[in-house]
Scaffold this active site. Structure first.
Site, PDB file in Angstrom:
ATOM      1  CD  GLU A  55      -1.716  -2.374   1.612  1.00  0.00           C
ATOM      2  OE1 GLU A  55      -0.528  -2.579   1.959  1.00  0.00           O
ATOM      3  OE2 GLU A  55      -2.602  -3.260   1.667  1.00  0.00           O
ATOM      4  CG  PHE A 117      -9.501  -9.785  11.758  1.00  0.00           C
ATOM      5  CD1 PHE A 117      -8.221 -10.120  12.187  1.00  0.00           C
ATOM      6  CD2 PHE A 117      -9.790  -9.879  10.400  1.00  0.00           C
ATOM      7  CE1 PHE A 117      -7.250 -10.544  11.289  1.00  0.00           C
ATOM      8  CE2 PHE A 117      -8.823 -10.307   9.496  1.00  0.00           C
ATOM      9  CZ  PHE A 117      -7.541 -10.637   9.940  1.00  0.00           C
ATOM     10  CD  GLN A 118      -7.282  -7.542   8.047  1.00  0.00           C
ATOM     11  OE1 GLN A 118      -8.210  -7.357   7.273  1.00  0.00           O
ATOM     12  NE2 GLN A 118      -6.114  -8.039   7.672  1.00  0.00           N
ATOM     13  CE  LYS A 167     -17.030  -7.133   4.130  1.00  0.00           C
ATOM     14  NZ  LYS A 167     -16.333  -8.376   4.493  1.00  0.00           N
ATOM     15  CG  MET A 482      22.216  12.684   3.394  1.00  0.00           C
ATOM     16  SD  MET A 482      23.402  13.848   2.677  1.00  0.00           S
ATOM     17  CE  MET A 482      22.438  14.548   1.347  1.00  0.00           C
TER      18      MET A 482
END
Ligand code: TPP
Lengths: 583, 185
Positions: A55, A117-118, A167, A482
């Protein structure tokens, strides 16, 4: 899309229709439980969905797309880990004022707050670095939220907006109703500056003998580069362009002094320090530009034009603030200044002569490595010379980013993409992917570090499978270069945890081949041009070149963090020769 | 540094208070007091903030607050042009022996005794912070058992409402089939 108004459909279909109605052509994302209902109607949409591998890649790809097109980039993720993986690109987009719309799925509304969940409170998590965000739990609210999200993301000072949709809202039926207009009580960006501000600015400019245009990324966002060119030539004053503004003014223009800041040119940095007026256009007095703020441009009056009122006098007091869209502002400033100059035209010749002499005396340069190895700067410089002038360059973060800002001349806006504000390693590959999707007929070169590349290179698989033939130059100095430079300069060359050993492992060309790309390698100076040309000749597949370069090259000039710009060094322990300079 | 009272009209929607509080914490502005409640308009809530900042920082605070999309209007209210008030509830030890003295203090400050049980009384007072401070000082000698104080609320003098001055928002056409509207230019 209004043709669908009144039609009964699922919340998910309404979301897809709303994206289409908002003009979205491409979205980057990954499905998961909470957004499964959305991915079903997406399957039938004319909207192109690109299935990424992480993602974070979706977020940066959307950013690359937005920076090339000026339109909002769109990314989609599922609830919980999908959403939290978007956190870095959202923070990145907020810092660089990139218009993004992120859609995330959320657990069903009845489960919100139960550690389901999630479940992750992505609205709460992203509050600090989204321009705005929404949690939608009612399917009827979806079209309006999407319409508002695009309006907020792309208007005023652009920025990321997140729309979190539960959802059950995606699954429930709704009657589609896409609003034909939006009005937000608390959001009315000021587009037109006041006449008074324009008059004051013109009068102040006409009284100044050492003015400098201090140009920031806002000029590119506002598509005001043509107006800037006209204004700069009208006054005939020097122009400096920040890291976010490269390309807003032609790099080769005789008035251009280069980039100011920590790794800016001596001329650009000094021009700000010695100026009697900064004409600040869409820049924000970032600490990487000002150095120690109390010693920055001490003799200068400040004109500060920006669309975000909160930038005015945030870091540096503005004598003349101008709030408004920069295109409108500069368009208004041109006739006002013409009038003011007709009355009184200061002689800028001595000032220009001083600055030009600095530019001539202290050009950007580099030494070839003593051991005959490839110099990283030369690779970047040659890529810039060999590639066609429309090429889009996308940098990672580190030394290679600074060299890419220094050794390629950016002549046009939206040809230089990088992570300026957040400094996000891993930006280059996915952002280049988004840029190439936005401009499929343009060459897109990612200039990446061997460290950065290892953070997000999996999107090359996405590129290979989706016919997105970007080119990646890995500037492989086998180090977190760097950081290593700072260790050399400030930590007695104690190289704690900056040795990546990436000339041994991984084998970058093999890694590239494994992902369906062409992998090339180059470790001799005499092969650099040939290798670039070879990469240029492959246009049906992504190409990755492992440029194995000298390890100890450093970025110069440099103003150490927290130091005054007056203490700019052109090499280690070497200040410019101020005594021989009339300033 | 000096104290400033801000009246902030916000959309009455979930998460607004978190946005305002989050802004103050991440930009390191100090909140002295905060009070939220409904207004004459059910779509609008009102947050009254007292902050301790320099004048220049105050402008930054206001501009940053104004960037929050749910913030509709912000006004600074001074003690001259507004009525400012806090609520104090304080429980003090009070027996028959000192009850007379307690009553005297309560009366002087136009406070009220709202509860009592023979060993303690609860005093309720409203007014400007300085008045409540003085009252507390006067009550301290009896022994404070527990106290709770609300944030400051403030209302402008005169016959107008702050919400009168919130502009009616512009109506912006959406893209609708024509691609994304060019909002910027
Ligand atoms: C996500 C992230 N982690 C850490 C850093 C700190 N950091 C800045 S530059 C840099 C080194 C980058 O190394 P490389 O990609 O090899 O580029 P080089 O500097 O060698 O050109 C690091 C670790 C960062 N900017 N971003």
């Amino acid at each position: 899309m209004a043709t669908y108004n009144g039609t009964s459909m699922s919340g998910a279909s309404a979301l897809v229709k709303s994206l289409e109605a908002s003009g979205v052509e491409v979205a980057f994302g990954i499905p998961g439980g909470a957004v499964l209902p959305l991915y079903d109607p997406l399957f039938d949409s004319k909207l192109r969905h690109i299935l990424v591998r992480h993602e974070q890649g979706a977020g940066h790809a959307a950013t690359g797309y937005a920076q090339v097109t000026g339109r909002a980039g769109v990314c989609i993720a599922t609830s919980g880990p999908g959403a939290t993986n978007l956190v870095t690109p959202l923070a990145d987009a907020a810092m660089d004022s990139v218009p993004l719309v992120a859609i995330t799925g959320q657990v069903p509304s009845a489960a919100i707050g139960t550690d389901a969940f999630q479940e992750a409170d992505i609205r709460g998590i992203t509050m600090p670095f989204t321009k705005h965000n929404f949690l939608v739990t009612n399917p009827n609210d979806i079209p309006r939220a999407i319409a508002e999200a695009f309006y907020i993301a792309t208007s005023g000072r652009p920025g990321p907006v997140l729309v979190d949709v539960s959802k059950d809202a995606l699954q429930a039926q709704t009657t589609f109703d896409f609003p034909s207009s939006i009005s937000l009580a608390g959001y009315n960006p000021q587009i037109a500056p006041t006449n008074q501000a324009i008059e004051d600015a013109a009068a102040l400019i006409a009284r100044s003998s050492k003015p400098v245009f201090y140009v920031g990324g806002g000029v590119i966002k506002a598509n005001a580069h043509r107006e800037l060119l006209e204004l700069a030539e009208l006054l005939g004053a020097p122009v400096v362009t920040t890291l976010m503004a490269l390309g807003s003014f032609p790099g080769s223009h005789p008035l251009h002094l280069g980039m100011p800041g920590m790794h800016g040119t001596v001329a650009a940095v000094t021009s700000l320090q010695k100026a009697d007026l900064l004409i600040t256009l869409g820049a924000r007095f970032d600490d990487r530009v000002t150095g120690k703020l109390s010693t920055f441009a001490q003799n200068a009056k400040i004109i500060h034009a920006d669309i975000d009122p909160a930038e005015i006098s945030k870091n540096r007091f503005a004598d003349v603030p101008i709030i408004g869209d920069l295109k409108v502002t500069i368009k208004a400033l041109i006739p006002a200044l013409t009038k003011a100059l007709a009355k009184n035209r200061p002689d800028l010749t001595p000032w220009l002569r001083q600055m030009n002499s600095l530019r001539d005396k202290y050009p950007l340069g580099f030494d070839n490595p003593p051991d005959g190895a490839v110099s990283p700067q030369s690779v970047i410089q040659r890529i810039g010379k060999i590639s066609d002038p429309d090429t889009i360059y996308v940098a990672g973060v580190g030394q290679h980013q600074m060299w890419a800002s220094q050794f390629v001349s950016y002549e046009k806006p939206r040809t230089w993409l990088n992570s300026g504000g957040l400094g996000t390693m891993g930006y280059a590959v996915p952002a280049a992917m988004g840029a190439k999707v936005a401009a499929p007929d343009t060459t897109v070169w990612a200039i990446d570090g061997d460290g950065c590349f290892q953070m997000t290179n999996q999107e090359l698989t996405t590129c290979a499978l989706n016919n997105i033939p970007i080119k990646v130059a890995i500037i492989n100095n086998e180090s977190l270069g760097m950081v290593r430079q700072w260790q050399t300069l400030f930590y007695e060359s104690r190289y704690s945890n900056t040795n990546l050993e990436s000339k041994r492992v991984p084998n970058f060309p093999m890694l590239a081949e494994a992902m369906g790309c062409v992998g090339l390698s180059c470790d001799r100076p005499e092969d650099v041009d040939k290798t670039i040309e070879k990469a240029m000749s492959i246009n049906d597949q992504p190409v990755v070149v492992d440029f194995r370069v000298h390890r100890d090259a450093m970025v110069w000039p440099m103003v150490a963090a927290g130091a005054s710009n007056d203490d700019i060094q052109i090499a280690r322990q070497t200040a410019p020769d101020w005594d021989s300079q009339e300033l | 540094m000096s104290k400033h009272t801000l009246a902030v009209l916000v959309e009455n929607s979930p998460g607004v208070l978190a946005r305002v509080a989050g802004l103050f914490s991440r930009r390191a502005y100090n909140i002295e007091s905060l009070a939220v409640g409904p207004t004459e308009n059910s779509a609008i809530s009102r947050i009254t903030l007292v902050i301790d900042v320099q004048k220049h920082a105050l402008e930054q605070v206001i501009r940053q607050l104004d960037k929050l999309i749910n913030v509709i209007h912000i006004a600074e209210l001074t003690s001259e042009d507004s009525i400012q008030s806090e609520l104090l509830l304080v429980k003090i030890s009070a027996t028959d022996k000192n009850r007379f003295d307690v009553d005297a203090v309560v009366e002087t400050y136009e406070a009220k005794i709202v509860d009592q049980d023979g060993t303690s009384v609860t005093v309720e007072a409203t007014g400007e912070p300085s008045k409540l401070e003085d009252l507390l000082k006067a009550l301290e000698k009896f022994g404070v058992i527990e106290l709770v104080q609300s944030g400051l609320v403030a209302l402008e003098r005169g016959s107008t409402a702050l919400s009168d001055r919130t502009l009616s928002p512009q109506s912006i056409p959406t893209a609708d089939d024509g691609g994304q509207a060019d909002y910027q230019n």
